[in-house]
Design an enzyme around this catalytic site. Structure first.
Site, PDB file in Angstrom:
ATOM      1  N   GLN A  43     -36.054 -64.143  26.646  1.00 24.46           N
ATOM      2  CA  GLN A  43     -34.928 -65.085  26.647  1.00 24.46           C
ATOM      3  C   GLN A  43     -34.641 -65.664  28.030  1.00 24.46           C
ATOM      4  OE1 GLN A  43     -33.031 -66.280  24.233  1.00 24.46           O
ATOM      5  NE2 GLN A  43     -33.671 -65.017  22.496  1.00 24.46           N
ATOM      6  N   HIS A  98     -41.771 -69.895  22.598  1.00 21.95           N
ATOM      7  CA  HIS A  98     -40.932 -70.700  21.692  1.00 21.95           C
ATOM      8  C   HIS A  98     -39.437 -70.595  21.957  1.00 21.95           C
ATOM      9  CE1 HIS A  98     -39.338 -67.751  18.638  1.00 21.95           C
ATOM     10  NE2 HIS A  98     -40.330 -67.012  19.098  1.00 21.95           N
ATOM     11  N   ASN A 130     -30.608 -61.253  23.820  1.00 23.64           N
ATOM     12  CA  ASN A 130     -30.715 -62.366  22.883  1.00 23.64           C
ATOM     13  C   ASN A 130     -29.458 -62.590  22.062  1.00 23.64           C
ATOM     14  OD1 ASN A 130     -31.983 -59.762  22.043  1.00 23.64           O
ATOM     15  ND2 ASN A 130     -31.822 -60.696  20.033  1.00 23.64           N
ATOM     16  N   ALA A 186     -43.776 -62.575  22.349  1.00 24.10           N
ATOM     17  CA  ALA A 186     -43.159 -61.448  23.044  1.00 24.10           C
ATOM     18  C   ALA A 186     -43.234 -60.169  22.222  1.00 24.10           C
ATOM     19  CB  ALA A 186     -41.713 -61.776  23.396  1.00 24.10           C
ATOM     20  N   THR A 187     -43.255 -60.279  20.900  1.00 24.22           N
ATOM     21  CA  THR A 187     -43.360 -59.069  20.079  1.00 24.22           C
ATOM     22  C   THR A 187     -44.677 -58.356  20.376  1.00 24.22           C
ATOM     23  OG1 THR A 187     -42.026 -60.057  18.329  1.00 24.22           O
ATOM     24  CG2 THR A 187     -43.427 -58.187  17.707  1.00 24.22           C
ATOM     25  N   THR A 197     -60.451 -64.831  20.870  1.00 19.15           N
ATOM     26  CA  THR A 197     -60.578 -66.149  21.495  1.00 19.15           C
ATOM     27  C   THR A 197     -59.205 -66.675  21.900  1.00 19.15           C
ATOM     28  OG1 THR A 197     -62.491 -66.603  20.115  1.00 19.15           O
ATOM     29  CG2 THR A 197     -61.424 -68.505  21.142  1.00 19.15           C
ATOM     30  N   SER A 240     -42.260 -65.245  26.014  1.00 16.15           N
ATOM     31  CA  SER A 240     -42.465 -65.957  24.756  1.00 16.15           C
ATOM     32  C   SER A 240     -42.345 -67.456  25.014  1.00 16.15           C
ATOM     33  CB  SER A 240     -41.401 -65.520  23.748  1.00 16.15           C
ATOM     34  OG  SER A 240     -41.539 -66.239  22.548  1.00 16.15           O
ATOM     35  N   CYS A 288     -33.581 -61.734  13.657  1.00 15.44           N
ATOM     36  CA  CYS A 288     -34.359 -60.615  13.119  1.00 15.44           C
ATOM     37  C   CYS A 288     -33.490 -59.566  12.467  1.00 15.44           C
ATOM     38  CB  CYS A 288     -35.164 -59.970  14.237  1.00 15.44           C
ATOM     39  SG  CYS A 288     -35.926 -61.180  15.297  1.00 15.44           S
TER      40      CYS A 288
HETATM   41  C1  LIG Z   1     -37.479 -63.780  20.434  1.00 15.65           C
HETATM   42  C2  LIG Z   1     -37.512 -62.486  21.148  1.00 15.65           C
HETATM   43  C3  LIG Z   1     -38.590 -61.606  21.022  1.00 15.65           C
HETATM   44  C4  LIG Z   1     -39.756 -61.903  20.110  1.00 15.65           C
HETATM   45  O1  LIG Z   1     -40.528 -62.942  20.609  1.00 15.65           O
HETATM   46  P1  LIG Z   1     -41.686 -63.613  19.710  1.00 15.65           P
HETATM   47  O2  LIG Z   1     -42.406 -64.465  20.669  1.00 15.65           O
HETATM   48  O3  LIG Z   1     -40.978 -64.370  18.635  1.00 15.65           O
HETATM   49  O4  LIG Z   1     -42.511 -62.492  19.170  1.00 15.65           O
HETATM   50  C5  LIG Z   1     -38.568 -60.446  21.750  1.00 15.65           C
HETATM   51  N1  LIG Z   1     -37.545 -60.146  22.550  1.00 15.65           N
HETATM   52  C6  LIG Z   1     -36.482 -60.950  22.706  1.00 15.65           C
HETATM   53  C7  LIG Z   1     -35.384 -60.572  23.637  1.00 15.65           C
HETATM   54  C8  LIG Z   1     -36.426 -62.139  21.997  1.00 15.65           C
HETATM   55  O5  LIG Z   1     -35.362 -62.923  22.137  1.00 15.65           O
END
Ligand SMILES: *Cc1c(COP(=O)(O)O)cnc(C)c1O
Length: 414
Positions: free
Chosen positions: A202, A224, A173, A93-94, A262, A222, A351
């Protein structure tokens, strides 16, 4: 997973074995990969599996990888109400937030250089905005209400003729509050000059998402946070709405030339499988949502009896997986230290907690610095049990009562 199979399944009052791993209450920072998802991913790595380059369509190995990637694209799209053609794979997501924000800003730079976002966004939205400010763009950071929601009237008042982008997250988050992104997107679309971006990292599996139905232009995802792998994500770029972006990297032209490189077959296959599994849990009336909401209320009922405890976020506005509480009359760092051996929890987002600053999200909701510091974010999910919650109640209760009694002695001594 059955309770008995869990190495860390502590019963309240039972002595936990020395050196046992703390019980995991940080699902909002990341989730373990579901074992079924890990199995699919493993099939995409080795010589007997789907190891080909999905861009190499001249032979069966590449074609097989391409088909796996496209199946994953359909799974992700179906989980969030998007068209498969909207999905642009990223590393998370970043990266998706960066691509959306810089991509729109650069593409629209001759039309306007004003962006609107919210003070309670994730750093992965706020920091790209700050960087654009350094480069000459102007950014409006809207304050949410004390409940954490963005008032549409505030957004309407902030829109200008030169506004090119509005970025508002779906699920926060730190406190779990859900924004009415569909309502906000309608406002933005009516205004006409700006694109609407939503950070939905989230949201998947926690509340329903309807990307196309809500009329959203761009959405970050994202893997994970939803039992998929780290290092996998996507930016939804609405093809139907004709969204145009300037790419941030150049190369082989993969992903509609918006994200060269890729495609990582195992990562996107993992994300697709994770989203397909999670989508069934998203509705508020799903069995999993009801189970987690019951766990959350059990946790809150066990904590509130300590007194001077403040819940951050109204439960009716929030996803069921998260409880954020501020504790009066304790010091934040001591509280975390007192529970750390038993519970894997966070004081804010992973973070920002490393910066040692009180949560800017809780500050934006109007909590004073001391209360914002003395806060715990307890987030849970698929593998959490009532026994975990009862253990957390016991550990937190002991810690808070002990710290308050020590604090009282110090106050008298001073
Ligand atoms: C975890 C998170 C991100 C970052 O996601 P990544 O996949 O770890 O880069 C961005 N925004 C929110 C709201 C998040 O909770």
């Amino acid at each position: 997973m059955s309770d008995a199979a869990r190495p860390d399944a502590a019963r309240p009052g039972a002595a936990r074995p020395f050196g046992a791993r703390p019980i995991y209450f940080d699902y909002a920072a990341t989730t373990p990969v579901d074992a079924r998802v890990a199995a699919y991913m493993a099939e995409c790595l080795t010589r007997d599996g789907t190891f080909g380059n999905p861009g190499s369509r001249s032979h069966a190995e590449g074609e097989r990888a391409h088909e796996a990637v496209e199946a994953a694209r359909r799974q992700v799209a179906a989980a969030v109400g998007a068209a498969p053609a909207d999905v642009v794979w990223t590393s998370g997501a970043t990266e998706a937030n960066n691509l959306a924000i810089f991509g729109v800003a650069l593409q629209a730079r001759t039309r306007g250089r004003h962006i609107i976002t919210c003070k309670t966004e994730h750093k992965a939205v706020l920091d790209p905005c700050r960087e654009l400010e350094r480069r000459g763009w102007s950014v409006t950071y809207l304050a949410p209400s004390a409940r954490g929601r963005l008032d549409p009237a505030r957004l309407a008042a902030a829109l200008r003729p030169d506004t090119v982008l509005v970025s508002v997250m779906h699920v926060n988050n730190e406190i779990g509050v859900i924004q009415d992104v569909a309502g906000l997107a309608t406002l933005v679309a009516r205004h006409g000059t700006a694109r609407m971006h939503v950070d939905a990292a989230q949201s998947v599996g926690k509340c329903p998402i309807d990307f196309a139905g809500a009329g959203i232009d761009l959405m970050s995802l994202s893997a994970h946070k939803a039992y998929g792998p780290k290092g996998a994500g996507a930016l939804l770029v609405s093809a139907a709405r004709g969204v145009e972006l300037e790419p941030l990297q150049y190369g082989g032209g993969q992903e509609r030339s918006l994200r060269s490189g890729t495609v990582a077959t195992h990562q996107v296959v993992g994300m697709g499988a994770a989203f397909a599994l999670a989508a069934a849990d998203a509705a508020p009336e799903s069995a999993e949502s009801l189970r987690l909401a019951a766990l959350r209320e059990r946790l809150w009922d066990g904590i509130r009896v300590l007194g001077a405890t403040f819940r951050n976020g109204e439960p009716s506005d929030c996803v069921p997986q998260l409880l954020n509480v501020s504790f009066g009359d304790v010091e934040g760092e001591s509280l975390l230290a007192a529970v750390q051996d038993e519970l894997a929890v966070s004081t804010g987002s992973a973070c920002t907690s490393s910066l040692g600053e009180p949560s800017y999200v809780l500050r934006a909701l109007g909590r004073d610095e001391r209360l914002a510091e003395a806060s715990l974010r307890l987030s849970f999910g698929r593998f959490s049990t009532a026994a975990d919650v009862d253990h957390a109640i016991m550990v937190i209760g002991h810690a808070v009562l002990r710290l308050r009694s020590i604090g009282g002695l110090c106050a008298t001594a001073n």
